[in-house]
Every structure is written in structure tokens, then in C-alpha cells.
Scaffold this active site. Structure first.
Site, PDB file in Angstrom:
ATOM      1  N   LYS A 151       0.846  -1.191   0.000  1.00  0.00           N
ATOM      2  CA  LYS A 151       0.000   0.000   0.000  1.00  0.00           C
ATOM      3  C   LYS A 151       0.883   1.243   0.000  1.00  0.00           C
ATOM      4  CE  LYS A 151      -2.003  -1.467   3.736  1.00  0.00           C
ATOM      5  NZ  LYS A 151      -2.894  -1.730   4.886  1.00  0.00           N
ATOM      6  N   THR A 205      -8.795   9.507   8.313  1.00  0.00           N
ATOM      7  CA  THR A 205      -8.518   8.241   7.629  1.00  0.00           C
ATOM      8  C   THR A 205      -8.295   7.090   8.605  1.00  0.00           C
ATOM      9  OG1 THR A 205      -6.162   8.835   7.547  1.00  0.00           O
ATOM     10  CG2 THR A 205      -7.492   9.402   5.625  1.00  0.00           C
ATOM     11  N   GLY A 227      -8.612   3.781  10.392  1.00  0.00           N
ATOM     12  CA  GLY A 227      -9.228   2.513  10.008  1.00  0.00           C
ATOM     13  C   GLY A 227      -9.045   2.115   8.561  1.00  0.00           C
ATOM     14  N   THR A 228      -8.253   2.882   7.812  1.00  0.00           N
ATOM     15  CA  THR A 228      -8.098   2.606   6.384  1.00  0.00           C
ATOM     16  C   THR A 228      -7.582   1.195   6.112  1.00  0.00           C
ATOM     17  OG1 THR A 228      -7.592   4.938   6.032  1.00  0.00           O
ATOM     18  CG2 THR A 228      -7.058   3.428   4.255  1.00  0.00           C
ATOM     19  N   GLY A 229      -6.521   0.791   6.816  1.00  0.00           N
ATOM     20  CA  GLY A 229      -5.923  -0.518   6.557  1.00  0.00           C
ATOM     21  C   GLY A 229      -6.837  -1.670   6.910  1.00  0.00           C
ATOM     22  N   CYS A 230      -7.502  -1.562   8.059  1.00  0.00           N
ATOM     23  CA  CYS A 230      -8.451  -2.605   8.470  1.00  0.00           C
ATOM     24  C   CYS A 230      -9.580  -2.721   7.451  1.00  0.00           C
ATOM     25  CB  CYS A 230      -9.047  -2.276   9.841  1.00  0.00           C
ATOM     26  SG  CYS A 230      -7.847  -2.012  11.157  1.00  0.00           S
TER      27      CYS A 230
END
Length: 265
Positions: free
Chosen positions: A179, A210, A212-215
Site C-alpha cells: 500500500k 482516515t 481505520g483505512t488498513g483494516c
């Protein structure tokens, strides 16, 4: 559309709880609902967390994690599994062992630090992630900080994405999604299995909220895999979903607010 009473695809998240509701188990379940699958959870840790950061974290005993997993998988079954915060080497190894006995695609989000820079994985657990968890992953989804943690490789430009992916693939996941959101310019991610390569681009939205983007992205990939999509198809659909969620992220509390999991509604 499903017929009335017909069960949707089932996805299991194995991750920590975010009391502020923006990341972790809470983000995973919201994402799964938004994408039309039935979300289930194995809680690995409880955090005291809000828009300002993580004030405390308490991991659950290995036997509690194992019991939750077996309870869900042995009765209900799963079409995909997603892992997030696993906290310790003991939990990483237990979850890797459980996953290895489950016939379903697995998305591993190798969570190392929170959005605010708070550590969510013990340094002693990194080797277990490399040698036990990544080898059972269908897709691994590290951000640039996690790539550096796992491999020592520093990504500073888009040209570095390919060697970074190769470094992660060396640990055994079938696919890796590097990412590139922390790079400047366009938000570009690299998806590869070592042979096929896809670059996923999206406009960068001027929105600081932003959390929580990865989860959210990892859960979206797992949800699409559970529906039967291929890895490239699932990642492409998930990228579209999370880009919209980032664009609609909203202020909450005094710090960084969450992405909007329900933006399509």
C-alpha cells in the site's frame, strides 16, 4: 441479490477491538455489512482507543482466541478469513496454526502500529509474523511502515514498490499488496504474486480523517474473496470501496476521525 432467508457469504475477522469504532473489529464488521457478507469475529485484544490515540491495550489469552475461532469455524464455517492486530508472538503462532487448518482464502493485514503511531505488535512477534503467519496468507497487505518493520526495506518512491513486494513475497504469501498511501502524489498500490503485477491508482483526497483505512481495505478484500472473486478482482473492488470511504471520512472527537464505512448508503 439473495433470496429471502438465504445466508450470505461468511467472513471471519481475527483482530483487536477499537473502542472508538473506527478501526479493528468494529471497522471490519461495518465493512463486511456494507459489502453484503456476514461478518464474524475473533477478538484478540481489547484497546482503549479514540480519535487521539491508543491509551491502553490488553491481549486475550491464547485459549480464548482459539475457542472463539473453533466455535465459529466448526459450526458456521467461513468463506474467507482476515487477520489484523495479533499483539504477541504467542497469538500470532496460535492464529497461524488455526488458519492453516481452514480451507478458505486468508487476508493478512500485518498490523504493527496504529494510525497515531502507537505500537500494536510486540517487537518479539515480528519473526512469528514472518515465519508463521505470512506463509499461510493468500494476500498480505502491508503499508510502507509495515514493509520496513518486516523486511528492513525502506520505500521512498513508486519505483521501490516492486523490490518491496519481492521482499515480502520471500516470506511465503501467495500475493502481496504493497500500500503506497504514505507516498506523495497519487495513491498507488502494487499487487503482485511475483509473476502477475497490477498497479492500482486512485486520486488522493484532501481529508485527514482516515482512521481505520488498513483494516477496512483488508476486510473489503476478504469480503470480495468470499463472494468468489479472484485476488486481482477482489483487490480492485476493495480499493474502489476504501477510496470512497476515505473521501467521506468525517471528524470525530478531537483528533483523526474514521473513514465512512457506509458511504455508499
Amino acid at each position: 441479490m439473495r433470496a429471502a432467508g438465504q445466508a450470505p457469504p461468511r467472513v471471519l475477522t481475527v483482530a483487536g477491538s477499537d473502542s472508538g469504532g473506527g478501526a479493528g473489529i468494529q471497522a471490519d464488521l461495518k465493512t463486511m455489512l456494507a459489502l453484503g457478507v456476514h461478518g464474524m469475529s475473533v477478538i484478540t485484544a481489547v484497546t482503549a482507543q479514540n480519535s487521539l490515540g491508543v491509551q491502553g491495550a490488553w491481549e486475550l489469552p491464547v485459549e480464548a482466541v482459539r475457542a472463539q475461532y473453533r466455535s465459529v469455524v466448526d459450526d458456521i464455517g467461513v468463506q474467507a478469513v482476515k487477520t489484523g492486530m495479533l499483539a504477541s508472538a504467542e497469538l500470532v503462532e496460535a492464529v497461524a496454526e488455526l488458519i492453516s487448518t481452514t480451507d478458505a482464502p486468508v487476508v493478512v493485514d500485518p498490523v504493527g502500529v496504529s494510525k497515531h503511531g502507537d505500537p500494536l505488535l510486540a517487537a518479539s512477534a515480528l519473526d512469528s509474523v514472518r515465519t508463521r503467519l505470512l506463509p499461510v496468507a493468500t494476500v498480505a497487505t502491508p503499508n510502507l511502515d509495515e514493509v520496513a518493520q518486516l523486511t528492513g526495506f525502506q520505500v521512498t518512491s513508486e519505483a521501490d514498490l516492486r523490490p518491496a513486494a519481492q521482499a515480502v513475497l520471500a516470506y511465503g504469501p501467495r500475493w502481496v499488496l504493497i500500500k503506497g498511501g504514505h507516498l506523495t502524489g497519487e495513491a498507488v498500490d502494487l499487487l503482485t504474486d511475483g509473476d502477475q503485477e497490477f498497479r492500482l491508482r486512485a486520486p488522493r483526497h484532501d481529508n485527514r480523517h482516515t482512521h481505520g483505512t488498513g483494516c477496512t481495505l483488508a476486510s473489503a478484500i476478504a469480503s470480495e474473496l468470499a463472494k468468489g472473486l479472484t485476488v486481482p478482482e477482489a483487490v480492485t473492488a476493495a480499493k474502489e470501496y476504501v477510496t470512497g470511504a476515505i473521501a467521506h471520512g468525517f471528524a470525530l472527537g478531537g483528533g483523526i476521525g474514521p473513514v465512512d464505512h457506509g458511504w455508499r448508503f
